[in-house]
Design an enzyme around this catalytic site. Structure first.
Site, PDB file in Angstrom:
ATOM      1  N   HIS A 449       0.810  -1.215   0.000  1.00 52.05           N
ATOM      2  CA  HIS A 449       0.000   0.000   0.000  1.00 52.05           C
ATOM      3  C   HIS A 449       0.838   1.257   0.000  1.00 52.05           C
ATOM      4  O   HIS A 449       0.398   2.313  -0.449  1.00 52.05           O
ATOM      5  CB  HIS A 449      -1.030  -0.058   1.128  1.00 52.05           C
ATOM      6  CG  HIS A 449      -2.103  -1.013   0.777  1.00 52.05           C
ATOM      7  ND1 HIS A 449      -2.099  -2.315   1.196  1.00 52.05           N
ATOM      8  CD2 HIS A 449      -3.152  -0.888  -0.076  1.00 52.05           C
ATOM      9  CE1 HIS A 449      -3.124  -2.941   0.655  1.00 52.05           C
ATOM     10  NE2 HIS A 449      -3.787  -2.098  -0.118  1.00 52.05           N
ATOM     11  N   CYS A 743      -8.694  -3.265 -11.211  1.00 48.63           N
ATOM     12  CA  CYS A 743      -8.349  -2.056 -10.455  1.00 48.63           C
ATOM     13  C   CYS A 743      -7.077  -2.264  -9.663  1.00 48.63           C
ATOM     14  O   CYS A 743      -6.671  -1.410  -8.898  1.00 48.63           O
ATOM     15  CB  CYS A 743      -9.503  -1.635  -9.550  1.00 48.63           C
ATOM     16  SG  CYS A 743      -9.897  -2.866  -8.310  1.00 48.63           S
TER      17      CYS A 743
HETATM   18  C1  PEP Z   1      -5.954  -5.350  -5.251  1.00 50.36           C
HETATM   19  O1  PEP Z   1      -5.774  -6.199  -4.378  1.00 50.36           O
HETATM   20  O2  PEP Z   1      -5.502  -5.455  -6.416  1.00 50.36           O
HETATM   21  C2  PEP Z   1      -6.725  -4.139  -4.940  1.00 50.36           C
HETATM   22  C3  PEP Z   1      -7.060  -3.284  -5.876  1.00 50.36           C
HETATM   23  O3  PEP Z   1      -7.032  -3.930  -3.640  1.00 50.36           O
HETATM   24  P1  PEP Z   1      -5.970  -3.389  -2.558  1.00 50.36           P
HETATM   25  O4  PEP Z   1      -4.693  -3.104  -3.298  1.00 50.36           O
HETATM   26  O5  PEP Z   1      -6.523  -2.176  -1.930  1.00 50.36           O
HETATM   27  O6  PEP Z   1      -5.832  -4.538  -1.628  1.00 50.36           O
END
Ligand code: PEP
Ligand code: MG
Length: 813
Positions: A449, A743
């Site tokens: 993140h 996404c």
């Molecule tokens: C993913 O896991 O690709 C996603 C878009 O969610 P996050 O990165 O917030 O876990």
């Protein structure tokens, strides 16, 4: 792929030869087992060990046995007699030990047959012999293959021409195609040699500036030539030494073993594109609770009390200084925090702990703050919201008392490059992009993140830079967030070029489509209402992922419906008539939220996170759905709502029904577990759309923690296993006629974006800064080309092969 057994009198010789050979292919090499020494450090060979080594790497494609000399050959022959359970043929070769092993490893990595690998290994001395004018016609030379149908001439751009690494890349690239390819050096006028033969290619003796003539015959001749051309044009990745940390002098003495392990584990990885230049500033290590210490004597206590007061006053002054440099809400917060630092109640309590109980000043401050935070927590509401500020004040005073730098983000007025072991999402979110030019971390992967937030902030970032903390504080560096390159103490010329390059942005005109007009919605990922401006500025067609958990990272208590409505409306209001997909809270693992994340989970990434938090806190989900419904009704955005971390059809049914209870009409789920990808067809029967979270899908498919820098090679959406999971979900989308978007960060990689479109993805959502690059590549290819490339790429045997093949098929030279 065949296996290779290496038999030597000396374990050290064998290991070094294997290390050298594997440097040419990295993690994509064949299985290799060593049988060396006669046990207890005695030089010699042992037939039983050889048999064990052969069995260890046994494969239906066969095993090649490389030996050094004398008894090694006899032991290997004897081993064949003991061998009972090899899975395929086993071949002993008279090939030279070192050169032969290198040639064999490269050819085997390209998927060549046992006979071809053996022939290549036996001819491995040819490059050396040609160079020294010592040719031996008896040796098996490589076969140039049938007459060519297509050819190109290209000049070599990389500094050392066709040396071992480029040769390995060339062999790997051409093996992906159904074509016979040859290479000749135009300068020397030498005969063409096969491009699948590393030793023959080395023998071509092509240097920087030489023109090579590349010819190809066969069904995919043109594609193979494109692949070679793309490699040559990119200088085999050596023009800017991508992925390499140019280490400062004082780190240069690091043992080779350490350097090569960095290379094999993925090394520094660019995770947020862009170039930046600046002096290094290190993030202070987090502060731990001060250790218990012996009681202070009565004489020591008065001085200790003075130190607390001085430290608190100094922290308050620093915070006021900071407040004077900013305005608005930030100024108010800093002013209030500075008051907390000298709060008479807090300081009085700490003083009493020193004078009455003999605590050290740092333990006294720590304990005093702990007591106040427990009261605030019990009171809840606005008081609970102040707990992070109290912790910040505590850490600052304790750091001051211990003579350590103030914790948290460095307080700088001049631009800098931030280097940290790792960064919490909360720290990353506070970064000021005007000052922090780039981020470099030792830990973290491309989908951590921190990387995602860095992209959202538009700050170039490199993760898994294992030696970054060795770079001297204050050294100027160039950071390339695309290639992962870090140049320490660059020349003035390098700095000037980097500064010029850092200003270049590819614009997006607001309509995503391929060359032939196939529409692909290009949307933005949004982390909070504050990040909407960047999405609008980048002309995003809407929002494909609104990560609501980022709005509440600093909350000790769940936000009430009113607060949520206000936050969601700010995002919806920015996109009237456009799509906005809002995701319900995805808390847990590396995005803990104090009010929902389960404590003390042994394995948080596999625990109560994402949609599962609703099992424990159903009211929280309901309050969120209620807030989303109110906000959506108040604004004109085309709102869709989706749940994270879905693993079953039942969860999808339950989520859809809870959304319906709140009048939410467009409901989807994220496909980010292998379970959801495999059952996507059933899931899509009960919801309106799906969005692939490729970050988690890669993590869970490859069983590789997305935060672990060392596992970055596995945590790669180009891994064929991940691509095949995506294909499964896309097939379900096509079969049900329902939209399937992406996404995860995969959507932001232009080349991969084209492959995803080829697999059937209908929209791509990414950090706003990536939109221009993705749009540009999609405009250069037809959907048919994307589909053809996708069909070839999902069949690749490795992530590298998938990437190289995609580049060869889709990128115009
Ligand atoms: C993913 O896991 O690709 C996603 C878009 O969610 P996050 O990165 O917030 O876990
Ligand atoms: Mg996810």
């Amino acid at each position: 792929m065949i296996g290779i057994a290496v038999v030597s009198h000396s374990p050290r010789l064998a290991q070094s030869a294997v290390d050298l050979a594997l440097e040419m292919v990295g993690a994509e090499g064949p299985a290799i087992a060593i049988a060396a020494g006669a046990g207890d450090g005695v030089t010699g060979t042992d037939a039983i060990k050889v048999a064990e080594a052969i069995t260890e790497v046994s494969s239906p494609d066969g095993v090649l046995v490389m030996m050094d000399l004398g008894s090694a050959v006899m032991s290997a022959e004897m081993a064949l007699e003991f061998l009972s359970d090899a899975d395929g043929p086993v071949k002993l070769t008279s090939a030279p030990f070192v050169e032969g092993l290198m040639a064999a490893v490269v050819r085997a990595a390209g998927g060549a047959s046992l006979d071809d690998v053996e022939r290549e290994a036996r001819g491995a001395l040819q490059a050396k012999q040609t160079h020294l004018g010592d040719d031996d016609d008896e040796l098996p030379g490589p076969q140039a293959g049938p007459a060519a149908e297509h050819s190109i001439e290209v000049a070599l751009r990389n500094p050392h021409g066709l040396h071992a690494r480029p040769v390995a890349m060339l062999v790997t690239a051409v093996s992906a195609f159904e074509a016979t390819v040859t290479v000749a050096n135009v300068r020397s006028g030498g005969l063409p040699v096969p491009a699948n033969s590393p030793t023959a290619l080395l023998g071509v003796g092509a240097r920087q500036g030489d023109t090579i003539s590349v010819a190809a015959a066969g069904r995919q001749a043109r594609e193979a030539l494109d692949a070679v051309n793309a490699l040559v044009q990119r200088g085999f990745g050596e023009l800017e030494t991508p992925g390499a940390v140019a280490v400062p002098e004082d780190c240069a003495a690091r043992p080779d073993r350490e350097r090569s392990s960095e290379a094999s584990s993925g090394g520094p990885i660019g995770v947020s594109p862009g170039l930046a230049v600046g002096p290094i500033v290190r993030m202070p290590e987090p502060l731990a609770e001060p250790a218990p210490a012996p009681e202070l004597t009565l004489n020591e206590r008065a001085e200790a009390v003075d130190r607390i007061e001085a430290a608190a006053a100094s922290v308050a002054r620093a915070l006021i200084d900071k407040a004077n440099r900013v305005s608005g809400a930030a100024r108010e917060i800093l002013e209030v925090t500075s008051m907390m630092a000298t709060d008479p109640g807090l300081i009085g309590d700490a003083r009493a702990r020193v004078t009455d109980d003999g605590h050290t000043p740092e333990r006294a401050v720590w304990a005093a703050v702990s007591d106040i935070t427990s009261i605030f927590r019990e009171q809840g509401g606005l008081l609970a919201e102040r707990i992070p500020d109290l912790h910040d004040v505590r850490n600052r005073i304790v750091a001051e008392l211990l003579g350590r730098p103030a914790p948290g983000l460095p307080d700088r007025a001049e631009p800098y490059v931030l280097v940290a072991r790792d960064l919490a999402p909360a720290d990353t979110a506070l970064i000021d992009p005007a000052l922090c030019r780039a981020i470099v971390t030792v830990e973290g992967g491309p989908t951590s993140h921190t990387a995602i937030l860095a992209r959202a902030l538009g700050v170039p970032a490199v993760v898994a830079a294992r030696h970054a903390l060795e770079i001297r504080e204050g050294s100027v560096v160039i950071v390339d967030g695309t290639t992962g390159m870090i140049v320490v103490d660059p020349t003035d010329e390098q700095v000037a070029t980097a500064e010029q390059e850092s200003g270049r942005v590819v614009a997006f005109d607001g309509t995503g489509r391929t060359l032939d007009g196939h529409r692909v919605q290009l949307l933005a990922n949004v982390a909070s209402p504050d990040s909407v401006a960047a999405a609008l500025e980048a002309n995003a067609e809407g929002v494909g992922l609104f990560r609501t958990e980022f709005c509440f990272l600093d909350h000790e208590e769940a936000p009430d419906v009113e607060e949520q409505v206000a936050a969601y409306r700010r995002v919806f209001a920015a996109f009237p008539g456009q799509k906005v997909i809002i995701r319900t809270l995805d808390a847990g693992a590396d995005k803990p939220l104090a009010f929902v994340t389960a404590e003390d989970e042994a394995n948080p990434a596999l625990g109560i996170r994402g949609y599962r938090t609703a099992w424990r806190s159903p009211k929280l989900l309901d309050s969120q759905l209620q807030a989303i419904a109110i906000a959506a009704a108040a604004e004109a955005a085309d709102v869709g709502v989706m749940a994270p971390m879905i693993a079953t059809v039942d969860e999808s049914i339950e989520f859809a029904s809870r959304c319906a209870d709140h009048g939410l009409r467009t409901v989807g789920v994220m496909i980010e577990t292998p379970a959801a990808a495999i059952t996507a067809l059933d899931i899509l029967q009960v919801v309106d759309f799906a969005s692939l979270g490729t970050n988690d899908l890669a993590q869970y498919t490859m069983a590789a923690d997305r935060l672990a820098g060392e596992l970055a090679l596995l945590n790669d959406p180009w891994q064929p296993a991940v691509l095949r999971m995506i294909r499964e979900a896309c097939r379900a989308g096509v079969a049900t006629g329902k939209p399937v978007g992406v996404c995860g960060e995969a959507a932001a990689d232009p080349l991969l974006a084209a492959i995803l479109v080829g697999l059937g993805v209908t929209s791509l959502s990414m950090s706003p800064r990536a939109l221009g690059g993705v749009a540009e590549l999609l405009r250069s290819v037809t959907v048919e080309q994307c589909r053809d490339a996708a069909a070839t790429v999902v069949a690749a045997s490795s992530a590298t092969m998938a990437r190289t093949t995609a580049a060869a098929l889709l990128v115009r030279a």
